[in-house]
Design a protein around this motif. Structure first.
Motif, mmCIF file in Angstrom:
data_model
loop_
_atom_site.group_PDB
_atom_site.id
_atom_site.type_symbol
_atom_site.label_atom_id
_atom_site.label_comp_id
_atom_site.label_asym_id
_atom_site.label_seq_id
_atom_site.Cartn_x
_atom_site.Cartn_y
_atom_site.Cartn_z
ATOM 1 N N TYR A 108 1.092 -1.182 -0.213
ATOM 2 C CA TYR A 108 -0.408 0.049 -0.263
ATOM 3 C C TYR A 108 1.164 0.739 -0.724
ATOM 4 O O TYR A 108 0.522 2.169 0.153
ATOM 5 C CB TYR A 108 -1.095 -0.431 1.137
ATOM 6 N N TYR A 109 2.130 1.219 -0.183
ATOM 7 C CA TYR A 109 3.033 2.159 -0.274
ATOM 8 C C TYR A 109 2.429 3.673 -1.769
ATOM 9 O O TYR A 109 1.753 2.798 -2.752
ATOM 10 C CB TYR A 109 4.319 1.934 -0.909
ATOM 11 N N ALA A 113 3.825 11.630 -1.774
ATOM 12 C CA ALA A 113 2.863 12.547 -0.216
ATOM 13 C C ALA A 113 3.067 13.393 -0.657
ATOM 14 O O ALA A 113 4.692 13.522 -0.775
ATOM 15 C CB ALA A 113 2.544 11.260 0.637
ATOM 16 N N LEU A 122 0.958 14.889 9.778
ATOM 17 C CA LEU A 122 0.721 14.225 8.472
ATOM 18 C C LEU A 122 -0.826 14.825 7.848
ATOM 19 O O LEU A 122 -1.825 14.906 9.381
ATOM 20 C CB LEU A 122 0.444 12.692 8.802
ATOM 21 N N GLU A 153 9.526 8.712 4.640
ATOM 22 C CA GLU A 153 8.473 9.089 4.197
ATOM 23 C C GLU A 153 7.594 8.301 4.906
ATOM 24 O O GLU A 153 7.467 7.245 5.018
ATOM 25 C CB GLU A 153 8.061 8.424 2.164
ATOM 26 N N TRP A 155 3.580 6.306 5.744
ATOM 27 C CA TRP A 155 1.877 6.007 5.545
ATOM 28 C C TRP A 155 1.738 4.883 6.933
ATOM 29 O O TRP A 155 2.426 4.027 7.247
ATOM 30 C CB TRP A 155 2.156 5.359 3.571
ATOM 31 N N HIS A 156 0.744 5.117 7.405
ATOM 32 C CA HIS A 156 -0.257 3.897 7.948
ATOM 33 C C HIS A 156 -1.636 3.841 8.151
ATOM 34 O O HIS A 156 -2.568 5.105 7.211
ATOM 35 C CB HIS A 156 0.176 4.118 9.098
ATOM 36 N N TYR A 163 -5.889 2.294 4.482
ATOM 37 C CA TYR A 163 -5.355 2.496 3.955
ATOM 38 C C TYR A 163 -5.768 3.917 2.834
ATOM 39 O O TYR A 163 -6.572 3.471 2.004
ATOM 40 C CB TYR A 163 -4.267 1.573 3.670
ATOM 41 N N TRP A 173 -4.549 11.438 0.434
ATOM 42 C CA TRP A 173 -3.425 11.744 0.969
ATOM 43 C C TRP A 173 -3.739 11.340 2.536
ATOM 44 O O TRP A 173 -2.622 11.349 3.274
ATOM 45 C CB TRP A 173 -2.341 12.839 0.714
ATOM 46 N N ARG A 176 -0.311 9.788 4.977
ATOM 47 C CA ARG A 176 0.478 9.660 4.091
ATOM 48 C C ARG A 176 1.191 11.074 4.202
ATOM 49 O O ARG A 176 0.509 12.299 3.823
ATOM 50 C CB ARG A 176 -0.145 9.385 1.903
ATOM 51 N N THR A 178 5.500 12.964 3.289
ATOM 52 C CA THR A 178 6.698 13.574 3.075
ATOM 53 C C THR A 178 7.233 13.940 3.798
ATOM 54 O O THR A 178 7.344 15.764 4.063
ATOM 55 C CB THR A 178 6.638 13.914 1.578
#
Ligand code: MBD
Ligand code: FE
Length: 282
Positions: A108-109, A113, A122, A153, A155-156, A163, A173, A176, A178
């Motif tokens: 799921y990357y 972002a 975030l 980076e 994401w969770h 996700y 986003w 997610r 950066t």
């Protein structure tokens, strides 16, 4: 009826993960035929051995055949491979690393972002559920030299285990982002604790899990990619102590070095945690 994230279906996340993967640059095209032949022969021979050793029947052969067809139709090849195979590929690829341990990327990357800066929240909804978590750290090289401008980076999943971009009803986003480390290589990420994650139970991977009497759980985790010029990209996940699935992750991706040590925040509103990254040279 409005669409909510609770309508998430295996077919949605599977199809999304398959489409996203196919957009990546095709790798491995220059593998020499001798190596392709050797690897393919050994995989096929390993299957023959299982058939002989266990007396696999025609009924079982047909069941596997239809299951394999369905994995593709559900778009679940990324999920299947990342849950049951990737951890060994990662182990082999990064065996030489002296810096931080890494672990699998999973399905799921999403690249690119939104850039937050060195510090900040975030992207998330105003009422994002979950315990607030402030995660700070420093990025260094093997000599201990800070890496200013290192890219972190993250994401969770949200508190429901979903996700963004792989479940309906979430902002594009959500959770997610950066981060670009400051002149001391430091960053600070404000987010919420993710929930333990159950891989979709209504698709082919779920069918395998229930047919085998396994469980579908991964422990709660944060995904990260940490990079800097001249350094090997670190792909990692971070976990929370005491999670029931740290010891039996369906994806076999937990390592003791990747378990965080969160502390209650001084202002009583959540948790803070410090975790530093040490990058190997390229
Ligand atoms: C995930 O969130 C994940 O991290 C992995 C490895 C597999 C399925 C879902
Ligand atoms: Fe994940």
């Amino acid at each position: 009826m409005t669409t909510t994230e609770f309508d998430a279906k295996a077919a949605d996340s599977g199809a999304g993960a398959t489409a996203a993967f196919l957009k990546k640059q095709g790798a491995g095209a220059d593998t020499p035929p001798e190596r392709v032949s050797q690897l393919a022969t050994e995989v096929i021979t390993a299957v023959h051995d299982v058939v002989r050793r266990h007396g696999v029947t025609y009924a079982e052969y047909d069941a596997v055949k239809s299951w394999l067809i369905n994995v593709g139709q559900d778009g679940e090849w990324p999920l299947f491979l990342d849950v049951w195979i990737e951890h060994v590929v990662e182990e082999v690829a990064n065996a030489h690393h002296q810096g931080n341990k890494g672990t699998i990327e999973g399905p799921y990357y999403v690249p690119d972002a939104p850039v937050v800066g060195a510090r900040g929240p975030l992207p998330m909804r105003d009422d994002e559920a979950g315990t607030p978590l402030v995660f700070s750290g420093q990025v260094r090289d093997l000599d201990g030299t800070a890496l200013p401008g290192a890219k972190v980076e993250i994401w969770h999943a949200d508190a429901n285990g979903f996700y963004s971009q792989y479940a309906p009803g979430l902002p594009e986003w959500n959770l997610r982002g950066t981060y670009l480390a400051d002149e001391e290589g430091r960053f600070e990420i404000t987010t919420v604790r993710p929930a333990p994650y159950q891989i979709p139970t209504d698709g082919s991977c779920g069918k395998l899990i229930s047919a085998a009497g396994w469980h579908a759980w991964r422990p709660a985790h944060l995904h990260l990619k940490v990079s800097a010029p001249g350094k090997d990209l670190l792909t990692a996940q971070l976990y929370f102590p005491g999670d029931a699935h740290n010891d039996d992750d369906i994806a076999s991706a937990v390592k003791p070095e990747l378990v965080l040590d969160p502390q209650p925040a001084a202002d009583g509103t959540g948790e803070t945690v410090v975790y530093d990254f040490v990058l190997d040279p390229e």
